[in-house]
Design a protein around this motif. Structure first.
Motif, PDB file in Angstrom:
ATOM      1  N   ASP A  80      51.491  27.037  41.590  1.00 56.61           N
ATOM      2  CA  ASP A  80      52.088  27.397  40.293  1.00 56.61           C
ATOM      3  C   ASP A  80      53.373  28.176  40.543  1.00 56.61           C
ATOM      4  N   SER A  81      54.499  27.620  40.109  1.00 58.10           N
ATOM      5  CA  SER A  81      55.791  28.257  40.377  1.00 58.10           C
ATOM      6  C   SER A  81      55.960  29.580  39.632  1.00 58.10           C
ATOM      7  N   THR A  82      55.249  29.757  38.516  1.00 59.11           N
ATOM      8  CA  THR A  82      55.316  31.040  37.807  1.00 59.11           C
ATOM      9  C   THR A  82      54.741  32.152  38.670  1.00 59.11           C
ATOM     10  N   HIS A  83      53.656  31.840  39.378  1.00 55.88           N
ATOM     11  CA  HIS A  83      53.082  32.816  40.306  1.00 55.88           C
ATOM     12  C   HIS A  83      54.052  33.081  41.459  1.00 55.88           C
ATOM     13  N   THR A 120      56.680  35.475  40.305  1.00 55.20           N
ATOM     14  CA  THR A 120      56.182  36.851  40.229  1.00 55.20           C
ATOM     15  C   THR A 120      56.133  37.492  41.606  1.00 55.20           C
ATOM     16  N   GLU A 121      55.654  36.729  42.597  1.00 55.80           N
ATOM     17  CA  GLU A 121      55.557  37.260  43.958  1.00 55.80           C
ATOM     18  C   GLU A 121      56.939  37.456  44.575  1.00 55.80           C
ATOM     19  N   LYS A 160      54.092  22.077  36.953  1.00 55.01           N
ATOM     20  CA  LYS A 160      54.120  23.507  37.231  1.00 55.01           C
ATOM     21  C   LYS A 160      54.549  23.859  38.656  1.00 55.01           C
ATOM     22  N   ASN A 161      54.760  22.864  39.499  1.00 53.89           N
ATOM     23  CA  ASN A 161      55.000  23.149  40.918  1.00 53.89           C
ATOM     24  C   ASN A 161      56.461  22.963  41.323  1.00 53.89           C
ATOM     25  N   GLU A 200      51.979  32.239  50.341  1.00 50.75           N
ATOM     26  CA  GLU A 200      51.232  31.660  49.236  1.00 50.75           C
ATOM     27  C   GLU A 200      50.716  30.257  49.557  1.00 50.75           C
ATOM     28  N   GLU A 240      46.763  28.919  49.723  1.00 53.13           N
ATOM     29  CA  GLU A 240      46.289  27.707  49.062  1.00 53.13           C
ATOM     30  C   GLU A 240      45.506  26.840  50.034  1.00 53.13           C
TER      31      GLU A 240
END
Length: 399
Positions: A334-337, A340-341, A362-363, A391, A395
């Protein structure tokens, strides 16, 4: 007090990218998030001279109301530029707008009724999505490789006979940085003629080509005056002056003028005259050459750094111009995560999800290389690489 807003107020939301930019304003953050031109390239001293010349020669007129269509010398200069890229036009075909964003919004007002279908690239420009959504449009997305895939476009046109227009960014597309191949440009016109739909060609980046072969705009192949061409001075001059334009058939321009009169009467008179004076005194093409040289260096540095610091199982576009690189992460990330990181590591990018009108992927990530120095590009990509390695390894352990 009860909610008094119109229904469209429920639909319209703040731009996700604009909200991200607020977060990245901290000085310690290296930001690849915005689509900002390099500020060191703004011709400040030359603009001072142009501004002084305008105020000395036509001070009162430059501060007065102007015509909705725009300042004639600027429209003449734009018409000349249009002819230089293969679009036959006169000033009757040119309307000055308050940035290309106003041109996009006016297009929505002029052509979209509730439920009308727009066909666009997947992904596409976020601010256009938001503008067209405010008029309650439906989006049909067409997959891309080297630009929009024409076989898929034909299928979508056949399946959606209610399509109002095709919205396309053929050169160094935002967000992917990809460019539509020559034969596909010709084929897009053929399909638009066959299915009797308009084409809205949004081209803010076409002049900023620093590699590869120049391609004529889609409108160059227009045989039935169905292409509405939109562009801007933001990427080749300065964004703060907020000057864009529409180049289209006179029948369209007349309607655009009527709608613009209800919005702002006319675009900033002083900004128009300063820009026209600059183009009279100085060589705009020489200025654009400087921009292209700098952006080529920045893009090359970012690509090199990505190959060094990013995980090897990512794919990304390799633009020949414009401002952006598009990164595709492995499925399930998830690119939103990731955003954030990365922000915790004082580096910022833009998650790709908002660029898909129907929220399908989303990626993905968008990176901008034009605004940061080469040193910050290297350091920022290194920081991003640390996050991505960590990350992606997490995964893998979950699989």
């Amino acid at each position: 007090m009860k909610n008094k807003f119109a229904e469209r107020a429920r639909i319209v939301k703040s731009s996700e990218t604009r909200e991200i930019l607020k977060v990245t304003e901290r000085p310690e953050v290296i930001s690849f998030a915005g689509g900002l031109p390099a500020p060191e390239l703004f011709p400040v001293e030359n603009l001072k001279n142009a501004c002084n010349a305008v105020l000395d020669e036509e001070g009162a007129a430059s501060l007065q109301y102007g015509t909705t269509e725009g300042y004639i010398p600027l429209r003449e200069a734009i018409s000349h530029r249009m002819k230089g890229i293969g679009i036959n036009s006169t000033i009757k075909n040119v309307l000055i707008t308050s940035g290309s964003q106003q041109a996009i919004d006016l297009t929505g007002r002029l052509f979209i009724n509730e439920g009308y279908t727009i066909i666009c690239e997947s992904p596409t420009y976020l601010a256009a999505i938001n503008a067209f959504k405010s008029y309650d449009a439906k989006f049909v997305e067409v997959v891309m490789d080297d630009g929009m895939v024409m076989e898929e476009l034909e299928k979508k046109l056949n399946n959606h006979p209610d399509t109002k227009f095709i919205y396309t960014i053929p050169d160094f597309q935002n967000p992917t940085g990809r460019t539509l191949k020559l034969e596909r440009r010709k084929r897009m016109i053929e399909l638009a003629n066959q299915y009797d739909v308009l084409i809205v060609e949004d081209n803010p980046y076409g002049a900023v080509r620093f590699a590869g072969e120049e391609l004529p705009p889609v409108k160059h192949f227009d045989t039935e005056n169905r292409v509405i061409y939109i562009s801007t001075f933001s990427k080749i001059f300065t964004p703060g002056l907020r000057l864009g334009w529409i180049c289209a058939d006179e029948t369209f321009i007349e309607k655009y003028v009527a709608f613009k009169q209800t919005a702002d009467l006319h675009t900033d008179s002083l900004a128009q005259r300063i820009t026209a004076k600059y183009m009279e005194i100085y060589d705009m093409e020489e200025h654009i050459k400087k921009i292209k040289a700098v952006y080529k260096t920045k893009c090359t540095e970012m690509m090199r750094s990505m190959k060094e610091f990013f995980p090897k199982n990512l794919s990304y576009s390799e633009p020949e111009g414009g401002l952006f690189i598009w990164v595709e992460l492995p499925e399930g990330i998830d690119s939103t995560h990731i955003f954030t990181e990365c922000l915790k590591n004082n580096v910022a990018c833009v998650p790709g999800t908002p660029f898909f009108p129907n929220g399908t992927q989303k990626n993905t990530l968008r990176l901008n290389y034009s605004n940061m120095s080469n040193e910050k590009i290297i350091e920022g990509i290194k920081r991003m690489g640390e996050v991505l390695h960590r990350e992606l390894e997490k995964e893998l352990t979950l699989l």
